[in-house]
Design an enzyme around this catalytic site. Structure first.
Site, mmCIF file in Angstrom:
data_model
loop_
_atom_site.group_PDB
_atom_site.id
_atom_site.type_symbol
_atom_site.label_atom_id
_atom_site.label_comp_id
_atom_site.label_asym_id
_atom_site.label_seq_id
_atom_site.Cartn_x
_atom_site.Cartn_y
_atom_site.Cartn_z
ATOM 1 N N GLY A 41 0.823 -1.213 0.000
ATOM 2 C CA GLY A 41 0.000 0.000 0.000
ATOM 3 C C GLY A 41 0.852 1.255 0.000
ATOM 4 C CB SER A 51 21.148 -7.950 16.616
ATOM 5 O OG SER A 51 22.295 -8.251 17.394
ATOM 6 C CG HIS A 56 5.553 -20.145 50.556
ATOM 7 N ND1 HIS A 56 6.811 -19.652 50.262
ATOM 8 C CD2 HIS A 56 5.736 -21.292 51.244
ATOM 9 C CE1 HIS A 56 7.721 -20.473 50.769
ATOM 10 N NE2 HIS A 56 7.101 -21.484 51.373
#
Ligand code: NAI
Length: 467
Positions: free
Chosen positions: A117, A265, A445
């Site tokens: 687009g 990266s 717990h």
């Protein structure tokens, strides 16, 4: 308005987490929506990012578990990796999610249009097949692509970005990871767990820039112990392919390392090339990000931009949040903009990292007097039971004039499944709750999440296990 016409309430360019969330949220509110996607809905997150990366990190976790089984009295033969099977499993997970998402979009009557687009202006969007559709409102959500650096031409074999790594069917036995941010640390962790020799080269003085130092220390220590070589504060100057295969990467002061492959990266850049026609008033900054205000409005009325295309945190869940802001604004509903200083961050390396709000350093830099408490996972029962004791929960609160702890400014975690534990810390930060208030809630717990409860209780001045 018929959803099969060429006029829609909202036309979304890009079907990643930002774009598909805008579609789903808009359609749930009764809007007619078209989403234009050139590849597959789900975008980077589902096909080339978050989901496949986390799936491979789970492969690494399974391998670690099998390797550590003897400690629990379970004998196994030595684990072997067939990464082509891992790749197939990853693809199955991705494909199932993709089918689910596609089906959901269809059931909401969103028109998904295949193609690229281009926003022409005046509410008109051109699709690559030449068709032009129109929207009362437009949402630009074309995402981002990996950045590269000079001297490291991506060839998909020796030099790769996340796009290529996530399609591998066998793993290199040694890699250099350039950039120790979120993606770099996740790949370094995954590859190292799966027996590759890993070297991380980071330009800044610490890996995971922007993350609280105590949390970074946990990851750095674990990486060191697992034999991942981390060099921080180094410049990478280039690489020389080896005659017999692989390459030698040059960095720092005449240092080099010979490896099978390089993973670049160093961040992602917005995918705004070719997105805008000449007649739009949408403005783009020098780095290619579309400029928006807190309501995700661009400089042209009726046109919004969200997700990695705008200069906010590049996280899938931020794309979701921004999609909701944009749609609510389109609907003229009351809307609270995203508070970017308090969003949740999760990094899925081993040990995991999760946080929301100010780091200790940033809180002090912002002028806060602070009180800080930390609970290492070493003292937590469940962490001992599962055998994952590397990690810490750190909570930062504003110090009041009487010395007591005021609102919670930041919650920072490293350790087992902290990405699943951040929820209550995220709520505390965003509700601007105080330790007195939060510590009244009971933690079950034994759980890993007790560490958060213990830390907050300690901030009241009376801890149980944390002083
Ligand atoms: P990043 O911005 O998180 O990290 C890039 C790193 O590369 C930084 O530490 C930077 O200092 C370093 N760097 C830049 N140029 C360099 C050079 N020439 N040599 C050495 N180091 C260099 O970007 P990353 O990790 O590529 O991730 C892209 C985006 O995706 C980020 O916005 C990140 O937050 C997001 N992401 C988030 C994840 C998560 O939250 N779990 C996972 C993956 C990505």
């Amino acid at each position: 308005m018929s959803p099969t016409s060429d006029f829609f309430d909202v036309v979304v360019i890009g079907g990643g987490p930002g774009g598909y969330a805008a579609g789903l949220y808009g359609a749930s509110a009764g809007l007619s929506v078209a989403v234009i996607e050139k590849d597959k809905v789900g975008g980077t997150c589902l096909h080339r990012g978050c989901v496949p990366a986390k799936e491979f990190l789970e492969t690494a976790a399974v391998y670690r578990s099998v390797n550590g089984a003897a400690e629990f009295g379970i004998s196994t033969s030595e684990p072997k990796i067939d990464f082509s099977v891992s790749q197939n499993r990853k693809q199955k997970v991705v494909d199932q999610l993709w089918k689910g998402l596609s089906g959901l979009m269809k059931s909401r009557k969103i028109e998904t249009i295949e193609g690229t687009g281009k926003y022409l202006g005046n509410g008109r969007v051109q699709i690559s097949d030449g068709r032009i559709i129109e929207g009362e409102s437009i949402i630009l959500a074309s995402g981002s692509v990996p950045r590269s650096i000079p001297g490291f031409e991506v060839d998909g074999k020796i030099v790769m970005t996340s796009d290529e790594v996530l399609s591998l069917t066998s793993l290199p036995s040694s890699v250099v990871v350039i950039g120790g941010g979120a993606i770099g640390c996740e790949f370094a962790s995954m590859m190292s767990d799966l027996e590759a020799q890993v070297t991380v080269l980071e330009a800044l003085p610490q890996i995971l820039p922007g993350v609280d130092k105590d949390v970074v220390d946990v990851v750095a220590k674990s990486f060191r112990r697992r034999g991942i070589a981390v060099h921080t504060g180094v410049a990478v100057s280039g690489h020389t392919p080896n005659p017999g295969g692989g390459t030698t990467v040059h960095f720092g002061d005449n240092q080099s390392v010979s490896v099978d492959a390089v993973i670049v990266s160093v961040g992602r850049r917005p995918n705004s090339d070719g997105l805008l026609g000449e007649e739009t008033f949408v403005e783009v900054d020098q780095r290619g990000f579309v400029k928006v205000d807190p309501y995700m409005r661009t400089s042209e009325q009726g046109v919004y931009a969200i997700g990695d295309l705008v200069a906010t945190a590049q996280l899938a869940h931020i794309g979701f949040a921004e999609a909701i802001v944009a749609i609510k604004h389109i609907l003229s509903e009351p809307v609270v903009p995203v508070d970017y200083s308090k969003v949740p961050w999760c990094i899925y390396c081993h040990p995991e990292v999760a946080f929301a709000g100010f780091t200790e350093e940033a809180a002090r830099a912002a002028g806060y007097d602070v009180i800080v408490k930390k609970d290492p996972f070493g003292g937590n029962s469940r962490a001992r039971i599962v055998g994952e004791t590397d990690g810490v929960v750190k909570v930062i609160a504003e110090k009041m004039p009487d010395g007591s702890a005021g609102k919670i400014l930041g919650v920072h975690m490293a350790g087992p499944w902290v990405t699943e534990q951040l929820g209550q810390g995220y709520l505390a930060v965003n509700w601007e709750a105080t330790p007195d208030e939060v510590s009244q809630f009971i933690q079950p717990h034994p759980t890993l999440s007790e560490a958060f409860g213990e830390t907050v209780l300690a901030l009241t001045g009376r801890g149980l296990h944390v002083g």
